[in-house]
Design a protein around this motif. Sequence first.
Motif, PDB file in Angstrom:
ATOM      1  N   VAL A 175       0.838  -1.175  -0.036  1.00 45.61           N
ATOM      2  CA  VAL A 175       0.115   0.080  -0.053  1.00 45.61           C
ATOM      3  C   VAL A 175       0.769   1.299   0.159  1.00 45.61           C
ATOM      4  CG1 VAL A 175      -1.880  -1.244   1.009  1.00 45.61           C
ATOM      5  CG2 VAL A 175      -0.130   0.147   2.674  1.00 45.61           C
ATOM      6  N   GLU A 176       0.264   2.348  -0.556  1.00 44.82           N
ATOM      7  CA  GLU A 176       0.925   3.646  -0.379  1.00 44.82           C
ATOM      8  C   GLU A 176       0.001   4.799   0.422  1.00 44.82           C
ATOM      9  OE1 GLU A 176       2.530   7.432  -2.918  1.00 44.82           O
ATOM     10  OE2 GLU A 176       2.216   5.792  -4.173  1.00 44.82           O
ATOM     11  N   ILE A 177       0.547   4.921   1.507  1.00 43.57           N
ATOM     12  CA  ILE A 177      -0.475   6.002   2.288  1.00 43.57           C
ATOM     13  C   ILE A 177       0.440   7.146   2.340  1.00 43.57           C
ATOM     14  CG2 ILE A 177      -1.445   6.614   4.375  1.00 43.57           C
ATOM     15  CD1 ILE A 177      -1.973   3.456   4.630  1.00 43.57           C
ATOM     16  N   VAL A 181      15.651 -16.397 -13.923  1.00 44.28           N
ATOM     17  CA  VAL A 181      14.499 -17.307 -13.265  1.00 44.28           C
ATOM     18  C   VAL A 181      14.448 -18.723 -13.892  1.00 44.28           C
ATOM     19  CG1 VAL A 181      11.959 -16.964 -13.418  1.00 44.28           C
ATOM     20  CG2 VAL A 181      13.360 -14.881 -13.205  1.00 44.28           C
ATOM     21  N   GLU A 182      14.672 -18.899 -15.061  1.00 42.45           N
ATOM     22  CA  GLU A 182      14.599 -20.214 -15.869  1.00 42.45           C
ATOM     23  C   GLU A 182      15.783 -21.118 -15.170  1.00 42.45           C
ATOM     24  OE1 GLU A 182      15.468 -19.544 -20.052  1.00 42.45           O
ATOM     25  OE2 GLU A 182      13.293 -18.540 -20.170  1.00 42.45           O
ATOM     26  N   LYS A 183      16.629 -20.402 -15.028  1.00 38.69           N
ATOM     27  CA  LYS A 183      17.713 -21.444 -14.383  1.00 38.69           C
ATOM     28  C   LYS A 183      17.324 -21.948 -12.862  1.00 38.69           C
ATOM     29  CE  LYS A 183      22.720 -21.307 -12.830  1.00 38.69           C
ATOM     30  NZ  LYS A 183      24.010 -20.542 -12.989  1.00 38.69           N
ATOM     31  N   ALA A 184      16.499 -21.191 -12.099  1.00 35.06           N
ATOM     32  CA  ALA A 184      15.875 -21.400 -10.679  1.00 35.06           C
ATOM     33  C   ALA A 184      14.632 -22.537 -10.966  1.00 35.06           C
ATOM     34  CB  ALA A 184      15.493 -19.899  -9.983  1.00 35.06           C
ATOM     35  N   GLY A 185      14.276 -22.536 -12.331  1.00 39.41           N
ATOM     36  CA  GLY A 185      13.225 -23.658 -12.373  1.00 39.41           C
ATOM     37  C   GLY A 185      11.875 -23.063 -11.914  1.00 39.41           C
ATOM     38  N   ALA A 186      11.965 -21.616 -12.220  1.00 40.10           N
ATOM     39  CA  ALA A 186      10.707 -20.923 -11.720  1.00 40.10           C
ATOM     40  C   ALA A 186      10.176 -20.067 -12.811  1.00 40.10           C
ATOM     41  CB  ALA A 186      11.093 -20.017 -10.532  1.00 40.10           C
ATOM     42  N   LYS A 187       8.846 -19.345 -12.660  1.00 40.73           N
ATOM     43  CA  LYS A 187       8.438 -18.475 -13.721  1.00 40.73           C
ATOM     44  C   LYS A 187       8.042 -17.175 -12.833  1.00 40.73           C
ATOM     45  CE  LYS A 187       6.066 -21.940 -16.737  1.00 40.73           C
ATOM     46  NZ  LYS A 187       4.776 -22.377 -17.397  1.00 40.73           N
ATOM     47  N   LEU A 188       8.343 -16.138 -13.411  1.00 40.38           N
ATOM     48  CA  LEU A 188       8.213 -14.791 -12.861  1.00 40.38           C
ATOM     49  C   LEU A 188       6.444 -14.562 -13.450  1.00 40.38           C
ATOM     50  CD1 LEU A 188       8.958 -12.527 -11.217  1.00 40.38           C
ATOM     51  CD2 LEU A 188      10.005 -11.571 -12.876  1.00 40.38           C
ATOM     52  N   LYS A 189       5.620 -14.416 -12.587  1.00 44.49           N
ATOM     53  CA  LYS A 189       4.285 -14.130 -12.764  1.00 44.49           C
ATOM     54  C   LYS A 189       3.752 -12.726 -12.916  1.00 44.49           C
ATOM     55  CE  LYS A 189       2.169 -17.215 -13.871  1.00 44.49           C
ATOM     56  NZ  LYS A 189       2.000 -17.977 -15.055  1.00 44.49           N
ATOM     57  N   GLY A 190       4.554 -11.999 -12.010  1.00 46.52           N
ATOM     58  CA  GLY A 190       4.164 -10.598 -12.002  1.00 46.52           C
ATOM     59  C   GLY A 190       4.844  -9.870 -11.248  1.00 46.52           C
ATOM     60  N   PHE A 191       4.852  -8.502 -11.307  1.00 42.45           N
ATOM     61  CA  PHE A 191       5.673  -7.526 -10.194  1.00 42.45           C
ATOM     62  C   PHE A 191       4.783  -6.266 -10.008  1.00 42.45           C
ATOM     63  CE2 PHE A 191       6.656  -5.901 -14.009  1.00 42.45           C
ATOM     64  CZ  PHE A 191       7.102  -4.558 -13.930  1.00 42.45           C
ATOM     65  N   GLU A 192       5.046  -5.619  -9.023  1.00 45.61           N
ATOM     66  CA  GLU A 192       4.585  -4.323  -8.718  1.00 45.61           C
ATOM     67  C   GLU A 192       5.445  -3.474  -8.193  1.00 45.61           C
ATOM     68  OE1 GLU A 192       2.256  -1.678 -10.082  1.00 45.61           O
ATOM     69  OE2 GLU A 192       0.945  -3.262  -9.829  1.00 45.61           O
ATOM     70  N   ARG A 193       5.656  -2.137  -8.557  1.00 46.85           N
ATOM     71  CA  ARG A 193       6.683  -1.233  -7.780  1.00 46.85           C
ATOM     72  C   ARG A 193       5.904  -0.050  -7.627  1.00 46.85           C
ATOM     73  NH1 ARG A 193      10.096   3.231  -9.207  1.00 46.85           N
ATOM     74  NH2 ARG A 193      12.167   2.948  -8.538  1.00 46.85           N
ATOM     75  N   PHE A 194       5.876   0.231  -6.404  1.00 43.19           N
ATOM     76  CA  PHE A 194       5.351   1.781  -5.709  1.00 43.19           C
ATOM     77  C   PHE A 194       6.625   2.586  -5.170  1.00 43.19           C
ATOM     78  CE2 PHE A 194       1.042   0.146  -4.036  1.00 43.19           C
ATOM     79  CZ  PHE A 194       0.461  -0.095  -5.415  1.00 43.19           C
ATOM     80  N   HIS A 195       6.616   3.721  -5.780  1.00 43.49           N
ATOM     81  CA  HIS A 195       7.682   4.768  -5.590  1.00 43.49           C
ATOM     82  C   HIS A 195       6.699   6.058  -5.068  1.00 43.49           C
ATOM     83  CE1 HIS A 195      11.393   7.288  -6.578  1.00 43.49           C
ATOM     84  NE2 HIS A 195      11.042   7.637  -5.268  1.00 43.49           N
ATOM     85  N   LEU A 196       7.274   6.137  -3.586  1.00 42.02           N
ATOM     86  CA  LEU A 196       6.277   7.254  -2.749  1.00 42.02           C
ATOM     87  C   LEU A 196       6.024   8.164  -3.460  1.00 42.02           C
ATOM     88  CD1 LEU A 196       4.888   7.745  -0.119  1.00 42.02           C
ATOM     89  CD2 LEU A 196       7.130   8.559   0.681  1.00 42.02           C
ATOM     90  N   GLY A 197       4.843   8.882  -3.759  1.00 39.23           N
ATOM     91  CA  GLY A 197       4.430  10.231  -4.420  1.00 39.23           C
ATOM     92  C   GLY A 197       4.903  10.408  -5.930  1.00 39.23           C
ATOM     93  N   GLU A 198       5.235   9.331  -6.258  1.00 36.29           N
ATOM     94  CA  GLU A 198       5.478   9.060  -7.966  1.00 36.29           C
ATOM     95  C   GLU A 198       4.158   9.576  -8.423  1.00 36.29           C
ATOM     96  OE1 GLU A 198       7.833   6.320 -10.658  1.00 36.29           O
ATOM     97  OE2 GLU A 198       6.291   5.381  -9.707  1.00 36.29           O
TER      98      GLU A 198
END
Length: 301
Positions: free
Chosen positions: A74-76, A265-282
């Motif tokens: 969350v961003e407050i 990510v592939e080397k780790a045997g995984a899949k990156l399904k999503g991400f989110e980035r919040f920068h305060l006040g952006e």
Amino acid sequence: MAQITAALVKELREKTGAGMMDCKKALNEAEGDIEGAIDWLRKKGLSAAAKKSGRVTAEGLVGVAQTDLKAAMVEINAETDFVARNEHFQNFVSEVAHAALTVGDDLEKLKGAVLKSGRTVADELTHLIATIGENMSIRRARVLSVPSGVVATYVHGAVSPGLGKIGVLAAVEAPSASEALEDLGRRIGMHVAATRPAALDVDSVDPQALERERAVLVEQAKASGKPDAIIEKMVDGRIRKFYEEVVLLEQIWVHDGESRVRKIVEKAGAKLKGFERFHLGEGIEKEDNDFAAEVAKAAGN
């Protein structure tokens, strides 16, 4: 005792901007008299919140919370960075992040979640505004989950565990969770904090942004005076470079400076399904106040 109806509480809230629980208490204390309840709220400093609602809120904190297979962010916002150091505000941000784990990232549902105080998120916010003396707002929330694996969190420059100015969620799907997977997710979070990718993969790139980029590249290539066939190849090559800059899986892994994120990510045997980035006040337009000028004006100079 006077009967305190929902309509009466609503009327008092509209007149004062105070939270629902505070309005109920005020009406009970004043035995249902609106004016008496207003006076009670004023004495407690709880009717001041509405007066502050127009002020710009670009400071505050980003908060994250994590549980099995799910994480929330969350961003407050508040008016000044001093509030970010306030223990009550920090606790509030942390509680709201944990509430999002349960109710999700729809802001209206989140504002209705009940906190430890017994107040809803919205009412607790109003209470804080009155107590601390600054306008505040719940700007956004995001919840990510995976069926198996981990949703890791990362906070850059944390002022307290899970609280800071830049926060990242990274949803990494794998057959099972592990310390190594959690570490990978956290390192992806660090990467995202540093590189600010716009999309997870090539297919997720905003079509309009891609079209604008292509149009610019075409005009630049035409200025070379080369044949159309060569220009097309030049543009295709530059589009690939564009993808490497804005697409997370195509970026160079900041931790080694040579591998693609997708290969890591592939080397780790995984899949990156999503991400989110919040920068305060952006994206919030901040007021450029001259404090010295304000003091001089107040002094009549």
